[in-house]
Design a protein around this motif. Sequence first.
Motif, PDB file in Angstrom:
ATOM      1  N   PRO A  56     -15.863  18.419 -20.276  1.00 48.25           N
ATOM      2  CA  PRO A  56     -15.233  19.736 -20.070  1.00 48.25           C
ATOM      3  C   PRO A  56     -15.624  20.732 -21.168  1.00 48.25           C
ATOM      4  O   PRO A  56     -15.800  20.343 -22.323  1.00 48.25           O
ATOM      5  N   SER A  57     -15.719  22.016 -20.766  1.00 42.52           N
ATOM      6  CA  SER A  57     -16.224  23.037 -21.701  1.00 42.52           C
ATOM      7  C   SER A  57     -15.371  23.137 -22.972  1.00 42.52           C
ATOM      8  O   SER A  57     -15.873  23.430 -24.048  1.00 42.52           O
ATOM      9  N   GLN A  58     -14.076  22.888 -22.827  1.00 44.77           N
ATOM     10  CA  GLN A  58     -13.205  22.939 -24.010  1.00 44.77           C
ATOM     11  C   GLN A  58     -13.668  21.910 -25.066  1.00 44.77           C
ATOM     12  O   GLN A  58     -13.608  22.154 -26.265  1.00 44.77           O
ATOM     13  N   HIS A  59     -14.153  20.772 -24.572  1.00 45.44           N
ATOM     14  CA  HIS A  59     -14.604  19.730 -25.495  1.00 45.44           C
ATOM     15  C   HIS A  59     -16.012  20.013 -26.022  1.00 45.44           C
ATOM     16  O   HIS A  59     -16.379  19.531 -27.095  1.00 45.44           O
ATOM     17  N   LYS A  61     -16.881  23.101 -26.782  1.00 42.41           N
ATOM     18  CA  LYS A  61     -16.553  24.043 -27.855  1.00 42.41           C
ATOM     19  C   LYS A  61     -15.982  23.306 -29.072  1.00 42.41           C
ATOM     20  O   LYS A  61     -16.213  23.676 -30.209  1.00 42.41           O
ATOM     21  N   ASN A  62     -15.237  22.255 -28.782  1.00 34.41           N
ATOM     22  CA  ASN A  62     -14.647  21.446 -29.840  1.00 34.41           C
ATOM     23  C   ASN A  62     -15.729  20.848 -30.745  1.00 34.41           C
ATOM     24  O   ASN A  62     -15.661  20.909 -31.966  1.00 34.41           O
ATOM     25  N   GLY A  63     -16.762  20.296 -30.115  1.00 35.93           N
ATOM     26  CA  GLY A  63     -17.876  19.735 -30.887  1.00 35.93           C
ATOM     27  C   GLY A  63     -18.657  20.828 -31.585  1.00 35.93           C
ATOM     28  O   GLY A  63     -19.098  20.673 -32.730  1.00 35.93           O
ATOM     29  N   PHE A  64     -18.811  21.939 -30.886  1.00 37.13           N
ATOM     30  CA  PHE A  64     -19.551  23.064 -31.438  1.00 37.13           C
ATOM     31  C   PHE A  64     -18.925  23.528 -32.759  1.00 37.13           C
ATOM     32  O   PHE A  64     -19.614  23.928 -33.694  1.00 37.13           O
ATOM     33  N   ALA A  65     -17.598  23.441 -32.818  1.00 31.78           N
ATOM     34  CA  ALA A  65     -16.883  23.852 -34.033  1.00 31.78           C
ATOM     35  C   ALA A  65     -17.330  23.007 -35.230  1.00 31.78           C
ATOM     36  O   ALA A  65     -17.537  23.527 -36.328  1.00 31.78           O
ATOM     37  N   GLU A  66     -17.517  21.714 -35.018  1.00 35.31           N
ATOM     38  CA  GLU A  66     -17.975  20.855 -36.129  1.00 35.31           C
ATOM     39  C   GLU A  66     -19.439  21.157 -36.458  1.00 35.31           C
ATOM     40  O   GLU A  66     -19.862  21.042 -37.607  1.00 35.31           O
ATOM     41  N   ALA A  67     -20.214  21.562 -35.450  1.00 33.45           N
ATOM     42  CA  ALA A  67     -21.615  21.942 -35.705  1.00 33.45           C
ATOM     43  C   ALA A  67     -21.642  23.159 -36.627  1.00 33.45           C
ATOM     44  O   ALA A  67     -22.456  23.242 -37.548  1.00 33.45           O
ATOM     45  N   ILE A  68     -20.704  24.083 -36.387  1.00 35.14           N
ATOM     46  CA  ILE A  68     -20.616  25.273 -37.235  1.00 35.14           C
ATOM     47  C   ILE A  68     -20.271  24.870 -38.665  1.00 35.14           C
ATOM     48  O   ILE A  68     -20.761  25.452 -39.625  1.00 35.14           O
ATOM     49  N   LYS A 141      -1.384  20.312 -29.801  1.00 35.96           N
ATOM     50  CA  LYS A 141      -1.753  21.714 -29.535  1.00 35.96           C
ATOM     51  C   LYS A 141      -3.240  21.998 -29.748  1.00 35.96           C
ATOM     52  O   LYS A 141      -3.829  22.810 -29.038  1.00 35.96           O
ATOM     53  N   PHE A 142      -3.829  21.330 -30.712  1.00 34.55           N
ATOM     54  CA  PHE A 142      -5.217  21.647 -31.043  1.00 34.55           C
ATOM     55  C   PHE A 142      -6.112  20.423 -30.926  1.00 34.55           C
ATOM     56  O   PHE A 142      -5.727  19.325 -31.324  1.00 34.55           O
ATOM     57  N   LEU A 143      -7.316  20.662 -30.438  1.00 29.79           N
ATOM     58  CA  LEU A 143      -8.332  19.615 -30.546  1.00 29.79           C
ATOM     59  C   LEU A 143      -8.817  19.643 -31.996  1.00 29.79           C
ATOM     60  O   LEU A 143      -8.685  20.658 -32.684  1.00 29.79           O
ATOM     61  N   HIS A 144      -9.416  18.549 -32.424  1.00 32.41           N
ATOM     62  CA  HIS A 144      -9.799  18.449 -33.833  1.00 32.41           C
ATOM     63  C   HIS A 144     -10.713  19.607 -34.282  1.00 32.41           C
ATOM     64  O   HIS A 144     -10.475  20.245 -35.309  1.00 32.41           O
ATOM     65  N   GLY A 145     -11.723  19.889 -33.478  1.00 26.60           N
ATOM     66  CA  GLY A 145     -12.675  20.951 -33.834  1.00 26.60           C
ATOM     67  C   GLY A 145     -12.001  22.318 -33.936  1.00 26.60           C
ATOM     68  O   GLY A 145     -12.347  23.129 -34.802  1.00 26.60           O
ATOM     69  N   GLU A 146     -11.047  22.547 -33.060  1.00 24.26           N
ATOM     70  CA  GLU A 146     -10.307  23.817 -33.105  1.00 24.26           C
ATOM     71  C   GLU A 146      -9.565  23.920 -34.440  1.00 24.26           C
ATOM     72  O   GLU A 146      -9.637  24.945 -35.125  1.00 24.26           O
ATOM     73  N   ALA A 147      -8.879  22.841 -34.804  1.00 30.26           N
ATOM     74  CA  ALA A 147      -8.137  22.836 -36.068  1.00 30.26           C
ATOM     75  C   ALA A 147      -9.086  23.023 -37.253  1.00 30.26           C
ATOM     76  O   ALA A 147      -8.745  23.682 -38.238  1.00 30.26           O
ATOM     77  N   VAL A 148     -10.295  22.470 -37.135  1.00 33.74           N
ATOM     78  CA  VAL A 148     -11.265  22.584 -38.230  1.00 33.74           C
ATOM     79  C   VAL A 148     -11.713  24.036 -38.423  1.00 33.74           C
ATOM     80  O   VAL A 148     -11.865  24.503 -39.555  1.00 33.74           O
ATOM     81  N   ILE A 149     -11.873  24.757 -37.324  1.00 33.42           N
ATOM     82  CA  ILE A 149     -12.256  26.168 -37.442  1.00 33.42           C
ATOM     83  C   ILE A 149     -11.161  26.944 -38.193  1.00 33.42           C
ATOM     84  O   ILE A 149     -11.441  27.695 -39.120  1.00 33.42           O
ATOM     85  N   LEU A 177     -14.520  32.445 -35.322  1.00 35.01           N
ATOM     86  CA  LEU A 177     -13.242  32.151 -34.667  1.00 35.01           C
ATOM     87  C   LEU A 177     -13.068  33.030 -33.431  1.00 35.01           C
ATOM     88  O   LEU A 177     -12.661  32.561 -32.362  1.00 35.01           O
ATOM     89  N   THR A 178     -13.404  34.310 -33.594  1.00 32.21           N
ATOM     90  CA  THR A 178     -13.292  35.257 -32.477  1.00 32.21           C
ATOM     91  C   THR A 178     -14.275  34.879 -31.372  1.00 32.21           C
ATOM     92  O   THR A 178     -13.931  34.879 -30.187  1.00 32.21           O
ATOM     93  N   LEU A 179     -15.501  34.549 -31.771  1.00 30.83           N
ATOM     94  CA  LEU A 179     -16.521  34.217 -30.766  1.00 30.83           C
ATOM     95  C   LEU A 179     -16.142  32.962 -29.973  1.00 30.83           C
ATOM     96  O   LEU A 179     -16.403  32.859 -28.779  1.00 30.83           O
ATOM     97  N   LEU A 180     -15.534  32.013 -30.667  1.00 31.38           N
ATOM     98  CA  LEU A 180     -15.124  30.784 -29.979  1.00 31.38           C
ATOM     99  C   LEU A 180     -13.862  30.993 -29.148  1.00 31.38           C
ATOM    100  O   LEU A 180     -13.488  30.148 -28.335  1.00 31.38           O
ATOM    101  N   ASP A 181     -13.178  32.126 -29.415  1.00 32.73           N
ATOM    102  CA  ASP A 181     -11.962  32.473 -28.702  1.00 32.73           C
ATOM    103  C   ASP A 181     -10.864  31.423 -28.899  1.00 32.73           C
ATOM    104  O   ASP A 181     -10.159  31.033 -27.956  1.00 32.73           O
ATOM    105  N   PHE A 182     -10.757  30.941 -30.143  1.00 35.38           N
ATOM    106  CA  PHE A 182      -9.665  30.023 -30.476  1.00 35.38           C
ATOM    107  C   PHE A 182      -8.478  30.848 -30.966  1.00 35.38           C
ATOM    108  O   PHE A 182      -8.644  31.744 -31.783  1.00 35.38           O
TER     109      PHE A 182
END
Length: 208
Positions: A56-59, A61-68, A141-149, A177-182
Amino acid sequence: MRGIDFIQVPTTLLAMIDSSIGGKTAVNITKCKNIVGVFYQPKLVWINICFLITLPSQHIKNGFAEAIKYALIFDRKFYTYLKKELINGFIKNFDYIIYKCCFYKVQVVKKDEKEISGVRTTLNFGHTFAHALEAYTSYKKFLHGEAVIFGMLFASLVSLKLKLCSKKTFKEVKQILTLLDFKLNVKINTRQLLNLMKKDKKTTSGEH
Ligand SMILES: NC(=O)c1ccc[n+]([C@@H]2O[C@H](COP(=O)([O-])OP(=O)(O)OC[C@H]3O[C@@H](n4cnc5c(N)ncnc54)[C@H](O)[C@@H]3O)[C@@H](O)[C@H]2O)c1
Ligand SMILES: [Zn+2]
């Protein structure tokens, strides 16, 4: 009786770029986070990006957050590349992104496999706050990557206040953060959150 060899077959982007490599990895059970794990290195990590087709796209984005996270720590060019991908609104070059992240994680793990010299702690950028935020919201409430951002933003804000990072850097992290829309969308009791942060493994002599 002496442990068994194992291979990792990550099926999420986050696992492909982070939790499947480097040893010292763990999984969650019921209410406990990262509670069952191994310190040993796998014999093989088999990363197949075909798995991502169904993720799923949410996941994604979650991984993408750790890439960032890797990009912010190690590589400005990679950061610019990831930002462009976000602005274009699609992430396509998974093999390149995964390769880059694994490369950086491996470099760090080679230098400090057991997190002794402190080099490996660089990978924890944003994680003191992230882990506290995840615990504060009962991991719901948050996936790990979201919390990391949010954690990286918080760490950058603290650095800004301590004059350790520039306004420009802080703004860059905020833009991601804005671009990821978290969205944080949660009322935080600062004292409770600070208490959770004090429980983090990176606390030294009761201080951060
Ligand atoms: N110990 C570590 O080294 C480490 C590092 C980073 C993160 N973590 C932890 O790992 C946990 C998250 O793991 P995760 O992000 O890999 O997610 P996950 O394993 O929780 O999977 C997320 C969801 O996607 C589904 N899924 C997985 N692969 C899929 C695929 N290919 N297609 C369709 N659906 C799929 C899963 O069934 C699940 O519902 C977090 O709790 C995080 O804190 C641990
Ligand atoms: Zn992480």
